[in-house]
Each structure stands twice: as C-alpha cells, then as structure tokens.
Design a protein around this motif. Structure first.
Motif, mmCIF file in Angstrom:
data_model
loop_
_atom_site.group_PDB
_atom_site.id
_atom_site.type_symbol
_atom_site.label_atom_id
_atom_site.label_comp_id
_atom_site.label_asym_id
_atom_site.label_seq_id
_atom_site.Cartn_x
_atom_site.Cartn_y
_atom_site.Cartn_z
ATOM 1 N N UNK A 115 -0.034 14.921 -2.636
ATOM 2 C CA UNK A 115 -0.192 13.872 -1.634
ATOM 3 C C UNK A 115 0.894 12.820 -1.785
ATOM 4 N N UNK A 116 1.118 12.087 -0.694
ATOM 5 C CA UNK A 116 2.107 11.014 -0.652
ATOM 6 C C UNK A 116 1.408 9.774 -0.112
ATOM 7 N N UNK A 117 1.580 8.651 -0.802
ATOM 8 C CA UNK A 117 0.898 7.412 -0.413
ATOM 9 C C UNK A 117 1.895 6.258 -0.405
ATOM 10 N N UNK A 118 1.867 5.459 0.646
ATOM 11 C CA UNK A 118 2.656 4.233 0.719
ATOM 12 C C UNK A 118 1.722 3.068 0.429
ATOM 13 N N UNK A 119 2.199 2.109 -0.317
ATOM 14 C CA UNK A 119 1.403 0.956 -0.743
ATOM 15 C C UNK A 119 0.862 0.130 0.428
ATOM 16 N N UNK A 120 1.502 0.205 1.556
ATOM 17 C CA UNK A 120 1.089 -0.544 2.743
ATOM 18 C C UNK A 120 1.160 0.391 3.944
ATOM 19 N N UNK A 121 0.664 -0.009 5.101
ATOM 20 C CA UNK A 121 0.644 0.920 6.246
ATOM 21 C C UNK A 121 2.025 1.422 6.667
ATOM 22 N N UNK A 122 3.046 0.559 6.632
ATOM 23 C CA UNK A 122 4.401 0.975 7.023
ATOM 24 C C UNK A 122 5.390 0.035 6.353
ATOM 25 N N UNK A 123 6.603 0.507 6.214
ATOM 26 C CA UNK A 123 7.671 -0.277 5.601
ATOM 27 C C UNK A 123 8.592 -0.768 6.705
ATOM 28 N N UNK A 124 8.567 -2.070 6.950
ATOM 29 C CA UNK A 124 9.385 -2.648 8.014
ATOM 30 C C UNK A 124 10.776 -2.985 7.489
ATOM 31 N N UNK A 125 11.694 -3.246 8.400
ATOM 32 C CA UNK A 125 13.073 -3.580 8.036
ATOM 33 C C UNK A 125 13.093 -4.740 7.054
ATOM 34 N N UNK A 126 13.871 -4.580 5.985
ATOM 35 C CA UNK A 126 14.019 -5.623 4.978
ATOM 36 C C UNK A 126 12.916 -5.649 3.927
ATOM 37 N N UNK A 127 11.910 -4.824 4.052
ATOM 38 C CA UNK A 127 10.796 -4.825 3.104
ATOM 39 C C UNK A 127 10.963 -3.749 2.033
ATOM 40 N N UNK A 128 10.274 -3.970 0.908
ATOM 41 C CA UNK A 128 10.184 -2.991 -0.167
ATOM 42 C C UNK A 128 8.722 -2.715 -0.445
ATOM 43 N N UNK A 129 8.414 -1.491 -0.829
ATOM 44 C CA UNK A 129 7.052 -1.120 -1.208
ATOM 45 C C UNK A 129 7.123 0.115 -2.096
ATOM 46 N N UNK A 130 6.057 0.333 -2.832
ATOM 47 C CA UNK A 130 5.986 1.506 -3.702
ATOM 48 C C UNK A 130 5.406 2.704 -2.959
ATOM 49 N N UNK A 131 5.957 3.865 -3.275
ATOM 50 C CA UNK A 131 5.457 5.138 -2.779
ATOM 51 C C UNK A 131 4.963 5.912 -3.993
ATOM 52 N N UNK A 132 3.740 6.427 -3.915
ATOM 53 C CA UNK A 132 3.175 7.236 -5.002
ATOM 54 C C UNK A 132 3.077 8.677 -4.523
ATOM 55 N N UNK A 133 3.627 9.579 -5.328
ATOM 56 C CA UNK A 133 3.608 11.003 -5.007
ATOM 57 C C UNK A 133 2.802 11.694 -6.096
#
Length: 165
Positions: A115-133
């Motif tokens: 599975x693949x999970x993004x820490x938030x619903x979507x990553x907008x321009x200029x943002x950073x977030x963690x992705x868990x695989x």
C-alpha cells in the motif's frame, strides 16, 4: 418532448450501489488494519525490535516531475517493512497524490508493495509531506533500493535512489 434515458434499471443501480458500498467497507477495513503508516507519521516507530535505516533520497538532477525527494527512513521488522520518505512538490506544480509505487533492490530484485499512503489528502504546490510505502519484507539481505512513486493519474513519476531498508 425530450426524455432522459438512464442506462440501467433501478434494480441494476441498487445492485451497483451495494457493490460500491461493500468495496468502500473493505477499503475502510484495510485502512484500519494498516496502521503502520499512521505510526510512522506519529513518530512512534522506534521500538527495539524494529530496525530503522535513515536515508537521504536522491532525485536525478534532470528529473522533470516537479517533485523532490528529501529525507526518509526504511523500517524493517520480521513480518513487515516500510519506507517513509518526505516529498516536496515544487512551487508552480499541480497538486500531487501518489497512486502506486515500485520498489526494487539495486540489483533489480522487486519488492512487493502492499500500500501507499500520503500523510495528507494531496500535496499542493510548495508543500512537503511524508509518503509511507508498506511492503513485504525483502527476502534478500540487500539494503539499498530504488523507489518509483507514480501519481494517481499516471503522469508524474518520481524516481528516488538511495533508499535504505
């Protein structure tokens, strides 16, 4: 006089609705069972029986995805393994949501992605977030891997090297 014809009968539409509701219930159940990504996001994965391998993800200099891989960690336990990597969506880029991932060792051995999970619903321009695989534990003793993250629309591929697991 104009009429609107719906392609299915009421019974067919009700059957399809029941099917979609069952699929949604199954997905919710799967999310509840895959609590490991949420543990990674909370920072609680530092138990003694879990081996954590920090890394600095490398994105090729000529990559045109508009995404940048940053720091991350590979987690390996007896029955599960997971890669968590920070991804930055560069300014001026469209929103990004990871859809699929491929993980292979540096010798080309594939690792099954669960599975693949993004820490938030979507990553907008200029943002950073963690992705868990979440992956099956690799059967080999190899420690270096290459990760490819593909967005939900299949148009933006982010290849990341230097993944430690």
């Amino acid at each position: 006089m104009e009429g609107v014809r719906h392609p299915g009968t009421v019974e067919a539409l009700e059957a399809r609705l029941a099917q979609v509701e069952a699929e949604l219930a199954a997905l919710r159940s799967q999310c509840a069972r895959s609590g490991l990504p949420q543990l990674a996001f909370s920072g609680l994965l530092d138990a003694k029986d879990i081996r954590a391998m920090p890394f600095r993800g490398e994105t090729a200099p000529d990559d045109k995805s508009g995404l940048v891989a940053e720091r991350g960690s590979g987690y390996r336990a007896t029955v599960w393994a997971m890669v968590v990597v920070e991804v930055r969506n560069l300014p001026g880029q469209p929103d990004w949501v990871p859809g699929t991932a491929r993980l292979t060792s540096t010798t080309g051995t594939p690792v099954k992605v669960l599975s693949v999970h993004l820490e938030q619903p979507r990553l907008q321009a200029g943002e950073s977030a963690r992705v868990a695989i979440l992956v099956e534990p690799p059967s080999s003793t190899e420690r270096l891997f290459r990760l490819e993250l593909v967005d939900t629309e299949g148009g933006r591929l982010l290849p990341i090297t230097g993944i430690k697991l």
